[in-house]
Design a protein around this motif. Structure first.
Motif, short mmCIF file in Angstrom:
data_model
loop_
_atom_site.label_atom_id
_atom_site.label_comp_id
_atom_site.label_asym_id
_atom_site.label_seq_id
_atom_site.Cartn_x
_atom_site.Cartn_y
_atom_site.Cartn_z
N LEU A 182 0.82 -1.21 0.00
CA LEU A 182 0.00 0.00 0.00
C LEU A 182 0.85 1.26 0.00
CD1 LEU A 182 -2.63 -1.30 2.55
CD2 LEU A 182 -3.17 -0.55 0.22
N ASP A 183 2.00 1.22 0.65
CA ASP A 183 2.88 2.39 0.66
C ASP A 183 3.48 2.68 -0.72
OD1 ASP A 183 2.41 2.86 3.32
OD2 ASP A 183 4.26 1.91 4.03
N ARG A 184 3.48 1.68 -1.61
CA ARG A 184 4.02 1.88 -2.96
C ARG A 184 3.00 2.56 -3.88
NH1 ARG A 184 6.11 -4.14 -4.56
NH2 ARG A 184 7.09 -4.71 -2.57
N GLY A 185 1.70 2.27 -3.67
CA GLY A 185 0.67 2.80 -4.56
C GLY A 185 -0.64 2.08 -4.36
N PRO A 186 -1.61 2.24 -5.29
CA PRO A 186 -2.93 1.65 -5.12
C PRO A 186 -2.90 0.12 -5.09
CG PRO A 186 -2.94 3.33 -6.84
CD PRO A 186 -1.51 3.09 -6.48
N VAL A 187 -3.70 -0.45 -4.19
CA VAL A 187 -3.89 -1.89 -4.12
C VAL A 187 -5.39 -2.15 -4.13
CG1 VAL A 187 -3.50 -4.01 -2.82
CG2 VAL A 187 -1.77 -2.21 -2.79
N TYR A 188 -5.83 -2.99 -5.06
CA TYR A 188 -7.24 -3.33 -5.18
C TYR A 188 -7.51 -4.63 -4.43
CZ TYR A 188 -7.75 0.27 -8.74
OH TYR A 188 -7.78 1.48 -9.39
N PHE A 189 -8.43 -4.58 -3.47
CA PHE A 189 -8.83 -5.74 -2.68
C PHE A 189 -10.21 -6.19 -3.14
CE2 PHE A 189 -5.89 -3.33 -0.07
CZ PHE A 189 -5.04 -4.30 0.43
N PHE A 190 -10.39 -7.50 -3.31
CA PHE A 190 -11.67 -8.01 -3.78
C PHE A 190 -11.79 -9.49 -3.42
CE2 PHE A 190 -8.47 -7.80 -7.08
CZ PHE A 190 -8.39 -9.10 -7.57
N GLY A 191 -13.00 -10.01 -3.55
CA GLY A 191 -13.28 -11.39 -3.15
C GLY A 191 -14.11 -11.43 -1.89
N ASN A 192 -14.57 -12.63 -1.50
CA ASN A 192 -15.49 -12.73 -0.37
C ASN A 192 -14.84 -12.50 0.99
OD1 ASN A 192 -14.14 -15.15 0.09
ND2 ASN A 192 -15.90 -16.46 -0.34
N HIS B 204 -6.12 2.41 4.70
CA HIS B 204 -4.98 3.09 4.07
C HIS B 204 -5.51 3.86 2.87
CE1 HIS B 204 -1.17 3.70 1.98
NE2 HIS B 204 -0.52 3.28 3.06
N PRO B 205 -5.01 5.06 2.61
CA PRO B 205 -5.53 5.84 1.48
C PRO B 205 -5.35 5.20 0.12
CG PRO B 205 -3.58 6.89 2.44
CD PRO B 205 -4.02 5.82 3.40
N ASN B 206 -4.42 4.26 -0.01
CA ASN B 206 -4.21 3.58 -1.29
C ASN B 206 -5.02 2.29 -1.43
OD1 ASN B 206 -2.48 5.38 -2.56
ND2 ASN B 206 -0.65 4.51 -1.55
#
Length: 229
Positions: free
Chosen positions: A156-166, A177-179
């Motif tokens: 997350l500190d590097r840039g955007p991370v997309y979280f998904f799934g159940n 975190h803002p990213n």
């Protein structure tokens, strides 16, 4: 290109598809599960009938290999191996977490340089997860995570991370975190398996039908003599 029967049973959803030349040409899904023991055989019969009626010979069977539901993975793997033995087909294993990233890449506007973190719920604040880049290269392998504010901070500190799934939505409050980006409604489905399965065929990366097991049994099998299995 190849014609592939795809089987996905790693979560409560049971799904089967047939893909050919980079497209899904048949798909059946049941979202009322877990009903794998009831639905999977019917869906597979319908898929095989579809292929036969259109004179499309199958080249391989792709099956989700986990992580995911112990029972669901076992049912899916047993069905896939039976078809491969019966019709002399190649077997392809598709990691469930990698599969979940496919619809995100195809349907969402993912930011340049972003990472993808699919999550499968393992109850409480635990998930199975992995981290991929936008080319589906593995940045961090599959792990069982107890999620807190620090679990994914280095990414997350590097840039955007997309979280998904159940397993994702329950984790967002503690990740905080803002990213961090949440995508809802992403499920592992057979109709999205073909990009990964076709890449495995191009790489000639097949499984040994006799000794293939899903994710949850790999460590056990690695330490057993083959004559005992």
């Amino acid at each position: 290109m190849s014609c592939i029967l795809n089987i996905e049973t790693s979560t409560n959803v049971c799904s089967v598809s047939v893909s050919q030349d980079g497209a899904c040409i048949f798909s059946q899904e049941d979202h009322e599960g877990p009903n794998h023991a009831v639905k999977l055989g019917t869906f597979v019969d319908e898929a095989l009938s579809f292929a036969d009626s259109h004179a499309i010979p199958l080249d391989a069977v792709a099956v989700s290999c986990g992580p995911g539901s112990y029972t669901g993975l076992r049912i899916g793997a047993s069905m896939a191996k039976g078809i491969c033995f019966g019709q002399d087909l190649k077997l392809i294993a598709v990691p469930t977490l990698e599969l979940m990233a496919v619809p995100v890449l195809l349907r969402e506007e993912v930011e340049e340089g972003a990472l993808l973190c699919p999550m499968i719920d393992a109850r409480r604040m635990e998930v199975y997860s992995a981290v991929y880049d936008r080319a589906l290269h593995e940045v961090r392998g599959i792990q069982a995570d107890v999620v807190d504010a620090e679990t994914y901070r280095e990414y997350l500190d590097r840039g955007p991370v997309y979280f998904f799934g159940n397993g994702a939505e329950k984790c967002m409050e503690v990740i905080n975190h803002p990213n961090a980006r949440l995508i809802k409604g992403v499920e592992p489905l057979a109709k999205w398996m073909f990009p990964i399965a076709e890449r495995r065929i191009a790489q000639e990366k097949y499984e040994d039908v006799a000794y293939f097991v899903p994710f949850y049994l790999k460590d056990f099998v690695a330490h057993q003599p083959k004559k005992l299995l």
